[in-house]
Design an enzyme around this catalytic site. Sequence first.
Site, PDB file in Angstrom:
ATOM      1  CG  LEU A  60      -1.883  -1.250   1.186  1.00 42.32           C
ATOM      2  CD1 LEU A  60      -2.432  -1.556   2.578  1.00 42.32           C
ATOM      3  CD2 LEU A  60      -3.026  -0.996   0.203  1.00 42.32           C
ATOM      4  N   PRO A  61       0.264   2.407  -0.367  1.00 45.12           N
ATOM      5  CG  PRO A  61      -0.999   3.832  -1.697  1.00 45.12           C
ATOM      6  CD  PRO A  61      -1.105   2.611  -0.843  1.00 45.12           C
ATOM      7  CE  LYS A 166      12.410   0.777   0.581  1.00 43.61           C
ATOM      8  NZ  LYS A 166      11.041   0.598   0.129  1.00 43.61           N
ATOM      9  CE  LYS A 241       5.851   5.638   1.504  1.00 48.04           C
ATOM     10  NZ  LYS A 241       5.476   4.348   0.918  1.00 48.04           N
TER      11      LYS A 241
END
Lengths: 290, 290
Positions: A60-61, A166, A241
């Site tokens: 998901l975003p 990450k 992001k």
Amino acid sequence: MAKIGFIGLGHMGGPMAANLVKAGHSVTVYDVTPVSLSGVKVAASLAELIKDVDYVVSMLPAGAHVREVYLGDKGLLAHAPKAITYMECSTIDVQTAKDIHAAVAQKGGVCVDAPVSGGTASAAAGTLTFMVGGSDEAFATVKPILEAMGKKIFHAGAAGCGQMAKICNNMLLGISMIGVCEAFNLGKALGLEPQAFFDICKEASGQCWSLTQYCPAPGILPHTPANKNYEPGFMAKMMLKDLNLAEDAAESVTAATPLGDKARDLYQAFCDAGGQDKDFSGIIEWLQRQ
Amino acid sequence: MAKIGFIGLGHMGGPMAANLVKAGHSVTVYDVTPVSLSGVKVAASLAELIKDVDYVVSMLPAGAHVREVYLGDKGLLAHAPKAITYMECSTIDVQTAKDIHAAVAQKGGVCVDAPVSGGTASAAAGTLTFMVGGSDEAFATVKPILEAMGKKIFHAGAAGCGQMAKICNNMLLGISMIGVCEAFNLGKALGLEPQAFFDICKEASGQCWSLTQYCPAPGILPHTPANKNYEPGFMAKMMLKDLNLAEDAAESVTAATPLGDKARDLYQAFCDAGGQDKDFSGIIEWLQRQ
């Protein structure tokens, strides 16, 4: 083979789900936008999806979507008829990842946070890198399924550690990419041939993945976005992001990340100037105009 | 074998001269401080050194020293009895390097700028990397001699290109090293094991030489300064020198190097706080205190 529910069929999730189908799994999918993927069942709601699967993969975003999908009134955990194994592959903040782990545990399920690196090309080729947070048992359970979508499956540690790895990796990637761009721009302005700089630097102490695998200067590595007018690849807005996630994470533990913060500001400026949908290596051209 | 004059017998120059001796060359040395090196002749002045050699290697702290040694009244070119081949190995600004090239050419000599990377351990082992600026003929002439001191000898381009490549590479190195430090510090503060992060990042898009060859986190790579209380290695003040050269070079051609500038500021602050003689990877500890 396994019965898997897949949520989020975007640029990354679509090809990932296709690789699960290709591996012989029975895949039921759900997305807020219409899905066009052959060989899958399409569920009309999360409640419908969850009732007939043993595993869930979500892609998901952002963290808000993950909270809604897992914890919302119409979400997975409210409707799960049994203990299910969840692979949450979105790139999100560490706290949300930990909250999902806790909520799944309360329902008796198994959970890993398993964000990926590699971009859309790797998603299609099934060569993603997964960075997995969760218990040893959970890791052993999900590894064979993740292997249908990825090449390198790393166990980063306990709940949330996949997201931590990450975020830290991608903060370093953003810094390295800008550093490589600055080095090429400075060298060229001084009179150094880009090819000569590449040949030297790849064998020297400035070597990095951004240089040797994803060179932002055109004419050096044939397959890179630099030779396709900086078509993504990995969009600048996605790098922004990740750098925002890193900055928020650093603030939450008062860690000093001065270059990470500066890289964030530079990608923000590049995106504001129209670069948001370009490949993140395209910041080399924006830097030339400063 | 060749008759070589060597100027500047410091931490780098000393072992480099020793390797020329070891290769069988006849070496005459000159330094402003007393020289203790076996197998060499010691000249009392540059004028004495230059009268009986065919080649010169110089390894000096900064551009001002290079100007004095080559262009000063008591310098090499004022006293050279014939055309000589010069290998100027100091890390200095591009303009000074070009000025030396021009002055040597006027005297009918051959010149290369040939700064090195690799630090004192590589100097001792004869495994330095040389980045050479000069004509094809000059490169062919000096290569066999540089091979007695180095492992990789790169032709970066015309006069000054050796310095350009060195400055750009080391700016990228300074940026990468700080980026790696920030990533380890952030990960650790969040709860990620340094070893787990290393194992993942070295296979992922954050990979860089600073991580995989010179890891600043202790306990990962046994041979690094991180496991010797950050004893150099490559001193922080030398990294600061190179970042200052990069910033000056960028200003001279109005190239934007925002991360290079920020890295410079951070190494300045680390040096000001007492880190100047520590290895440059020691900035990881200073960042932890910010």
